[in-house]
Design a protein around this motif. Structure first.
Motif, PDB file in Angstrom:
ATOM      1  N   CYS B 134      10.709  -7.156   7.902  1.00 26.11           N
ATOM      2  CA  CYS B 134      11.532  -6.603   6.342  1.00 26.11           C
ATOM      3  C   CYS B 134      12.709  -6.512   7.154  1.00 26.11           C
ATOM      4  O   CYS B 134      13.768  -5.841   6.830  1.00 26.11           O
ATOM      5  N   ILE B 145      16.026  -7.336  -1.972  1.00 29.80           N
ATOM      6  CA  ILE B 145      14.390  -6.929  -1.107  1.00 29.80           C
ATOM      7  C   ILE B 145      13.981  -8.413  -2.214  1.00 29.80           C
ATOM      8  O   ILE B 145      13.424  -9.696  -1.567  1.00 29.80           O
ATOM      9  N   ILE B 148      14.691 -11.301   0.738  1.00 34.61           N
ATOM     10  CA  ILE B 148      13.887 -11.393   1.556  1.00 34.61           C
ATOM     11  C   ILE B 148      12.464 -12.050   1.030  1.00 34.61           C
ATOM     12  O   ILE B 148      12.260 -12.594   1.504  1.00 34.61           O
ATOM     13  N   THR B 152      11.625 -15.160   3.436  1.00 35.91           N
ATOM     14  CA  THR B 152       9.727 -15.025   4.100  1.00 35.91           C
ATOM     15  C   THR B 152       9.106 -15.975   2.974  1.00 35.91           C
ATOM     16  O   THR B 152       7.590 -16.042   3.752  1.00 35.91           O
ATOM     17  N   ILE B 159       6.906  -6.840  -0.011  1.00 30.75           N
ATOM     18  CA  ILE B 159       8.055  -6.002   0.772  1.00 30.75           C
ATOM     19  C   ILE B 159       8.331  -4.674   0.971  1.00 30.75           C
ATOM     20  O   ILE B 159       8.334  -4.643   1.761  1.00 30.75           O
ATOM     21  N   HIS B 162       6.216  -2.785   2.708  1.00 25.14           N
ATOM     22  CA  HIS B 162       6.068  -3.169   3.793  1.00 25.14           C
ATOM     23  C   HIS B 162       7.798  -2.662   4.744  1.00 25.14           C
ATOM     24  O   HIS B 162       7.444  -1.471   6.021  1.00 25.14           O
ATOM     25  N   LEU B 163       8.166  -2.343   3.913  1.00 26.48           N
ATOM     26  CA  LEU B 163       9.565  -1.261   3.910  1.00 26.48           C
ATOM     27  C   LEU B 163       9.453  -0.051   4.020  1.00 26.48           C
ATOM     28  O   LEU B 163       9.738   0.782   4.715  1.00 26.48           O
TER      29      LEU B 163
END
Lengths: 121, 179
Positions: B134, B145, B148, B152, B159, B162-163
């Protein structure tokens, strides 16, 4: 949308990863070599589409062959007769008949070539 | 559509229609460094492995380009292939779990710029794979985002978390440059 904070983090991470890159003295050469390696290892692309450029060419040539045969059927028949007579009486055919039949043969050969190219895909 | 996208569209059309290798080389020139960096960060700086994964990714791009529907940007589609390639590698070598450990480097109060950069580098290697993915895609490859999520297959909320964890790890480093 990136916030100011995100932009700062991005710059920080970019700088950190650039340090590693600069450790590689000849990074550009390495990348070029890798590109060459990739280009060399590219396999033949399989074209799954029905209408490919080669397919279009093949169809176009065969349509011309059929149209030619339809329009010039008289000349082609004359050519056939002239060829038949040539083997029995050795009498040469007329020049125009040779020209039309020659053109027809060229188209057929071209059509066969395009078909072979299409089958190679 | 900006010039960059139009240029890419032209190259892609030439590759799909005419198997144009020169157009592919142009695409390769543009994206090879980024894809290589993506793999370097995911393989703890293993250059030879990154090179192999980059090569595999671009061969797949070459073979599958006709299935690219232009529904997303080319870079998103490319990173999806790169990410899948990385996941495939992890599954093959079953080292995904071994990379899962989450150790944030210890903080030291006085550091030079080079030391800090090395620390960030180490942090990137030592983050959990999802956080690293991420952070790399969002901050280095400038993917949104949403993009992403497409790459993924994770939910946008996942996400974001995770960020945020990745950012938190960076904060823990107590860098001179604050954010």
């Amino acid at each position: 949308m990136m916030t100011e904070e995100d932009k700062k983090i991005g710059a920080l991470l970019r700088n950190a990863t650039q340090t590693t890159a600069s450790k590689e003295a000849n990074q550009a050469t390495r990348q070029r070599r890798q590109r060459e390696r990739i280009m060399r290892s590219l396999p033949k692309r399989l074209d799954n589409r029905l209408i490919t450029p080669n397919f279009i060419m093949m169809m176009a040539v065969w349509i011309i062959v059929i149209a030619f045969a339809t329009l010039m059927q008289h000349e082609l028949l004359m050519g056939y007769k002239a060829l038949r007579d040539f083997f029995s009486t050795q009498e040469p055919p007329e020049t125009t008949t040779i020209a039309w039949c020659g053109a027809f043969v060229v188209f057929v050969v071209f059509g066969l070539f395009e078909t072979w190219q299409y089958s190679e895909e | 559509m900006n010039n960059r996208t139009i240029e890419e569209f032209r190259w892609i059309s030439r590759i799909v229609l005419w198997n144009d290798r020169r157009a592919f080389e142009k695409l390769l020139e543009r994206y090879q460094p980024q894809v290589n960096r993506f793999f370097l960060l995911h393989t703890h700086g293993d250059e030879s492995l990154s090179d192999d994964l980059t090569q595999e990714t671009f061969i797949k791009v070459w073979l599958q380009l006709s299935s690219f529907k232009m529904l997303s940007s080319f870079s998103t589609w490319l990173y999806r292939i790169a990410y899948n390639e990385y996941m495939l590698h992890c599954r093959r070598h079953r080292d995904h779990e071994s990379l899962e450990h989450h150790e944030v480097p210890e903080e030291t109060p006085v550091r030079g710029k080079a030391e800090e950069q090395e620390l960030i580098q180490r942090l990137l290697y030592e983050l959990s794979p999802p956080e690293r993915t991420c952070l790399t895609l969002f901050y280095l490859e400038e993917q949104s985002i949403k993009q992403i999520a497409k790459i993924t297959g994770w939910a946008e909320g996942t996400i974001k978390s995770h960020l945020s964890r990745g950012r938190e790890s960076l904060r823990k480093l107590n860098l001179k440059e604050t954010f």
